[in-house]
Design a protein around this motif. Structure first.
Motif, PDB file in Angstrom:
ATOM      1  N   ASP A  24      40.506  30.942  57.638  1.00 61.45           N
ATOM      2  CA  ASP A  24      40.915  32.279  56.864  1.00 61.45           C
ATOM      3  C   ASP A  24      40.207  33.587  58.420  1.00 61.45           C
ATOM      4  O   ASP A  24      41.015  34.571  58.397  1.00 61.45           O
ATOM      5  N   MET A  25      39.177  33.026  58.508  1.00 68.49           N
ATOM      6  CA  MET A  25      38.625  33.224  59.798  1.00 68.49           C
ATOM      7  C   MET A  25      39.187  33.875  61.279  1.00 68.49           C
ATOM      8  O   MET A  25      39.827  33.336  62.004  1.00 68.49           O
ATOM      9  N   SER A  26      39.367  35.399  61.968  1.00 69.54           N
ATOM     10  CA  SER A  26      39.589  35.497  63.296  1.00 69.54           C
ATOM     11  C   SER A  26      38.627  34.296  64.484  1.00 69.54           C
ATOM     12  O   SER A  26      37.763  34.157  64.244  1.00 69.54           O
ATOM     13  N   ILE A  27      39.344  33.625  65.226  1.00 70.41           N
ATOM     14  CA  ILE A  27      38.944  32.339  65.944  1.00 70.41           C
ATOM     15  C   ILE A  27      37.678  32.634  66.753  1.00 70.41           C
ATOM     16  O   ILE A  27      36.507  32.609  66.693  1.00 70.41           O
ATOM     17  N   ALA A  28      38.009  34.438  66.940  1.00 66.40           N
ATOM     18  CA  ALA A  28      36.435  34.191  67.988  1.00 66.40           C
ATOM     19  C   ALA A  28      36.073  34.300  67.383  1.00 66.40           C
ATOM     20  O   ALA A  28      34.425  34.834  68.118  1.00 66.40           O
ATOM     21  N   CYS A  29      35.808  35.090  65.673  1.00 63.27           N
ATOM     22  CA  CYS A  29      34.820  35.193  65.644  1.00 63.27           C
ATOM     23  C   CYS A  29      34.001  34.135  64.641  1.00 63.27           C
ATOM     24  O   CYS A  29      33.009  34.329  63.795  1.00 63.27           O
ATOM     25  N   ARG A  30      34.412  32.652  64.735  1.00 62.22           N
ATOM     26  CA  ARG A  30      33.356  32.040  63.881  1.00 62.22           C
ATOM     27  C   ARG A  30      32.543  31.492  65.019  1.00 62.22           C
ATOM     28  O   ARG A  30      32.570  31.166  65.492  1.00 62.22           O
ATOM     29  N   VAL A  31      31.500  30.603  63.736  1.00 57.60           N
ATOM     30  CA  VAL A  31      30.548  30.755  63.791  1.00 57.60           C
ATOM     31  C   VAL A  31      30.307  29.596  63.210  1.00 57.60           C
ATOM     32  O   VAL A  31      30.654  29.158  61.702  1.00 57.60           O
ATOM     33  N   PRO A  32      29.016  28.541  63.090  1.00 58.18           N
ATOM     34  CA  PRO A  32      28.207  27.703  62.468  1.00 58.18           C
ATOM     35  C   PRO A  32      28.258  28.210  60.985  1.00 58.18           C
ATOM     36  O   PRO A  32      28.201  29.607  61.022  1.00 58.18           O
ATOM     37  N   GLU A  33      28.438  27.454  59.777  1.00 58.48           N
ATOM     38  CA  GLU A  33      28.070  27.777  58.637  1.00 58.48           C
ATOM     39  C   GLU A  33      27.002  28.198  58.142  1.00 58.48           C
ATOM     40  O   GLU A  33      26.298  29.139  57.548  1.00 58.48           O
ATOM     41  N   ALA A  34      25.903  27.465  58.567  1.00 56.78           N
ATOM     42  CA  ALA A  34      24.187  28.514  58.410  1.00 56.78           C
ATOM     43  C   ALA A  34      23.867  29.851  58.442  1.00 56.78           C
ATOM     44  O   ALA A  34      23.154  30.649  57.820  1.00 56.78           O
ATOM     45  N   ILE A  72      42.794  50.791  64.834  1.00 58.96           N
ATOM     46  CA  ILE A  72      43.878  50.646  64.190  1.00 58.96           C
ATOM     47  C   ILE A  72      43.680  48.900  64.093  1.00 58.96           C
ATOM     48  O   ILE A  72      44.116  48.520  62.804  1.00 58.96           O
ATOM     49  N   ASP A  73      43.316  47.812  64.927  1.00 58.31           N
ATOM     50  CA  ASP A  73      43.457  46.816  64.494  1.00 58.31           C
ATOM     51  C   ASP A  73      41.943  46.025  64.665  1.00 58.31           C
ATOM     52  O   ASP A  73      41.734  45.172  64.300  1.00 58.31           O
ATOM     53  N   THR A  74      40.853  47.249  64.754  1.00 61.23           N
ATOM     54  CA  THR A  74      39.208  46.112  64.046  1.00 61.23           C
ATOM     55  C   THR A  74      39.338  46.096  62.870  1.00 61.23           C
ATOM     56  O   THR A  74      39.413  46.892  62.281  1.00 61.23           O
ATOM     57  N   PRO A  75      38.554  45.127  62.776  1.00 64.10           N
ATOM     58  CA  PRO A  75      38.672  44.905  61.031  1.00 64.10           C
ATOM     59  C   PRO A  75      36.933  45.924  60.728  1.00 64.10           C
ATOM     60  O   PRO A  75      36.225  45.887  61.694  1.00 64.10           O
ATOM     61  N   THR A  76      37.291  46.187  59.412  1.00 62.55           N
ATOM     62  CA  THR A  76      36.401  47.435  58.658  1.00 62.55           C
ATOM     63  C   THR A  76      35.759  46.199  57.549  1.00 62.55           C
ATOM     64  O   THR A  76      36.540  45.599  56.890  1.00 62.55           O
ATOM     65  N   LEU A  77      34.769  46.484  57.117  1.00 66.28           N
ATOM     66  CA  LEU A  77      33.930  45.664  56.207  1.00 66.28           C
ATOM     67  C   LEU A  77      34.757  46.314  54.662  1.00 66.28           C
ATOM     68  O   LEU A  77      35.005  44.758  54.544  1.00 66.28           O
ATOM     69  N   GLU A  78      35.371  47.225  54.529  1.00 68.01           N
ATOM     70  CA  GLU A  78      36.168  47.304  53.524  1.00 68.01           C
ATOM     71  C   GLU A  78      37.777  46.839  53.303  1.00 68.01           C
ATOM     72  O   GLU A  78      37.832  46.256  52.844  1.00 68.01           O
ATOM     73  N   ARG A  79      37.928  46.333  54.082  1.00 72.97           N
ATOM     74  CA  ARG A  79      39.077  45.662  55.187  1.00 72.97           C
ATOM     75  C   ARG A  79      38.903  44.564  54.516  1.00 72.97           C
ATOM     76  O   ARG A  79      39.821  43.797  53.933  1.00 72.97           O
TER      77      ARG A  79
END
Length: 242
Positions: A24-34, A72-79
């Protein structure tokens, strides 16, 4: 939290990032599970989430870490929190500390906790100390005292360490501060969102992409900052629902 040397090795071993756990995460933001794992429970937040009760968050975010202008498209912590836990109301109170370091942040936290009455404090700490060249040992002492005080008030705590800033003369100061946060979190089982390692990982991944230019690396640095709300929300929700 896994040691920094182990994380550095994981950066280059975990090439396949599109894991089901991060679907469910943005592809550009995916990181190692650790980089999404906390060492300790968020007991107060977990209890509230289990009962679908509102969660109040006090977020300390220095002005140096505000990142690119929000659209408007920038993710926020609240959202991002609401998207993952739609049955829970999250109220986030933003605090902008005065320029300074952990010591001045701690003074402000002490004065705000009774006013805000948060369930969780998210403290982005260390950038001011790195820029001011604070003695790393003094920084560590202040951080430990503050963490003990906050947790002694039955408030959950999540630290966010400084970002990785490449090719600047004061990068070593950032590294020294991050090392102190790493050592304290390992010893005391504190929850840390490793912004430094996230930034470094995303930049290294971009640098290995064919056709990468200095301009695209600059864009990736901005992207890594934009990813932080999503990564923070993912780590918090995982800890509160495990």
């Amino acid at each position: 939290m896994i040691g920094r040397a182990c994380l550095a090795t994981a950066f280059f071993m975990l090439a396949a990032l599109a894991t089901p756990a991060q679907a469910d995460m943005s592809i550009a933001c995916r990181v190692p599970e650790a980089l999404l794992a906390f060492d300790a429970e968020l007991k107060r937040v977990e209890d509230l989430v289990d009962r679908s009760q509102p969660v109040r968050i006090l977020r300390f975010r220095p002005s140096q870490e505000q990142g690119p202008r929000r659209s408007i498209d920038t993710p926020t912590l609240e959202r991002e929190l609401a998207r993952r836990l739609p049955d829970v109301i999250f109220t986030i109170i933003e605090a902008r500390p005065q320029p300074g370091g952990a010591e001045s942040d701690f003074a402000q936290i002490r004065s705000l906790l009774d006013i805000v009455d948060p369930d969780l404090v998210i403290w982005q700490v260390g950038t001011g100390d790195a820029l001011a060249a604070t003695n790393p040992a003094d920084f560590a002492d202040t951080l430990e005292e503050a963490a003990d005080w906050i947790e002694g008030r039955d408030v959950d705590l999540v630290l966010v360490d400084p970002p990785f800033v490449p090719d600047v003369p004061y990068e070593m100061r950032y590294h020294q501060i991050v090392q102190q946060i790493d050592a304290i979190s390992l010893r005391d089982k504190m929850n840390v969102v490793n912004q430094y390692d996230v930034t470094r990982y995303l930049l290294n991944r971009a640098a290995r992409t064919p056709g990468t230019t200095l301009q695209s690396l600059s864009t990736q640095l901005a992207t890594s900052t934009t990813c932080m709300p999503e990564l923070m929300a993912e780590a918090i929700v995982r800890a509160a629902t495990r």
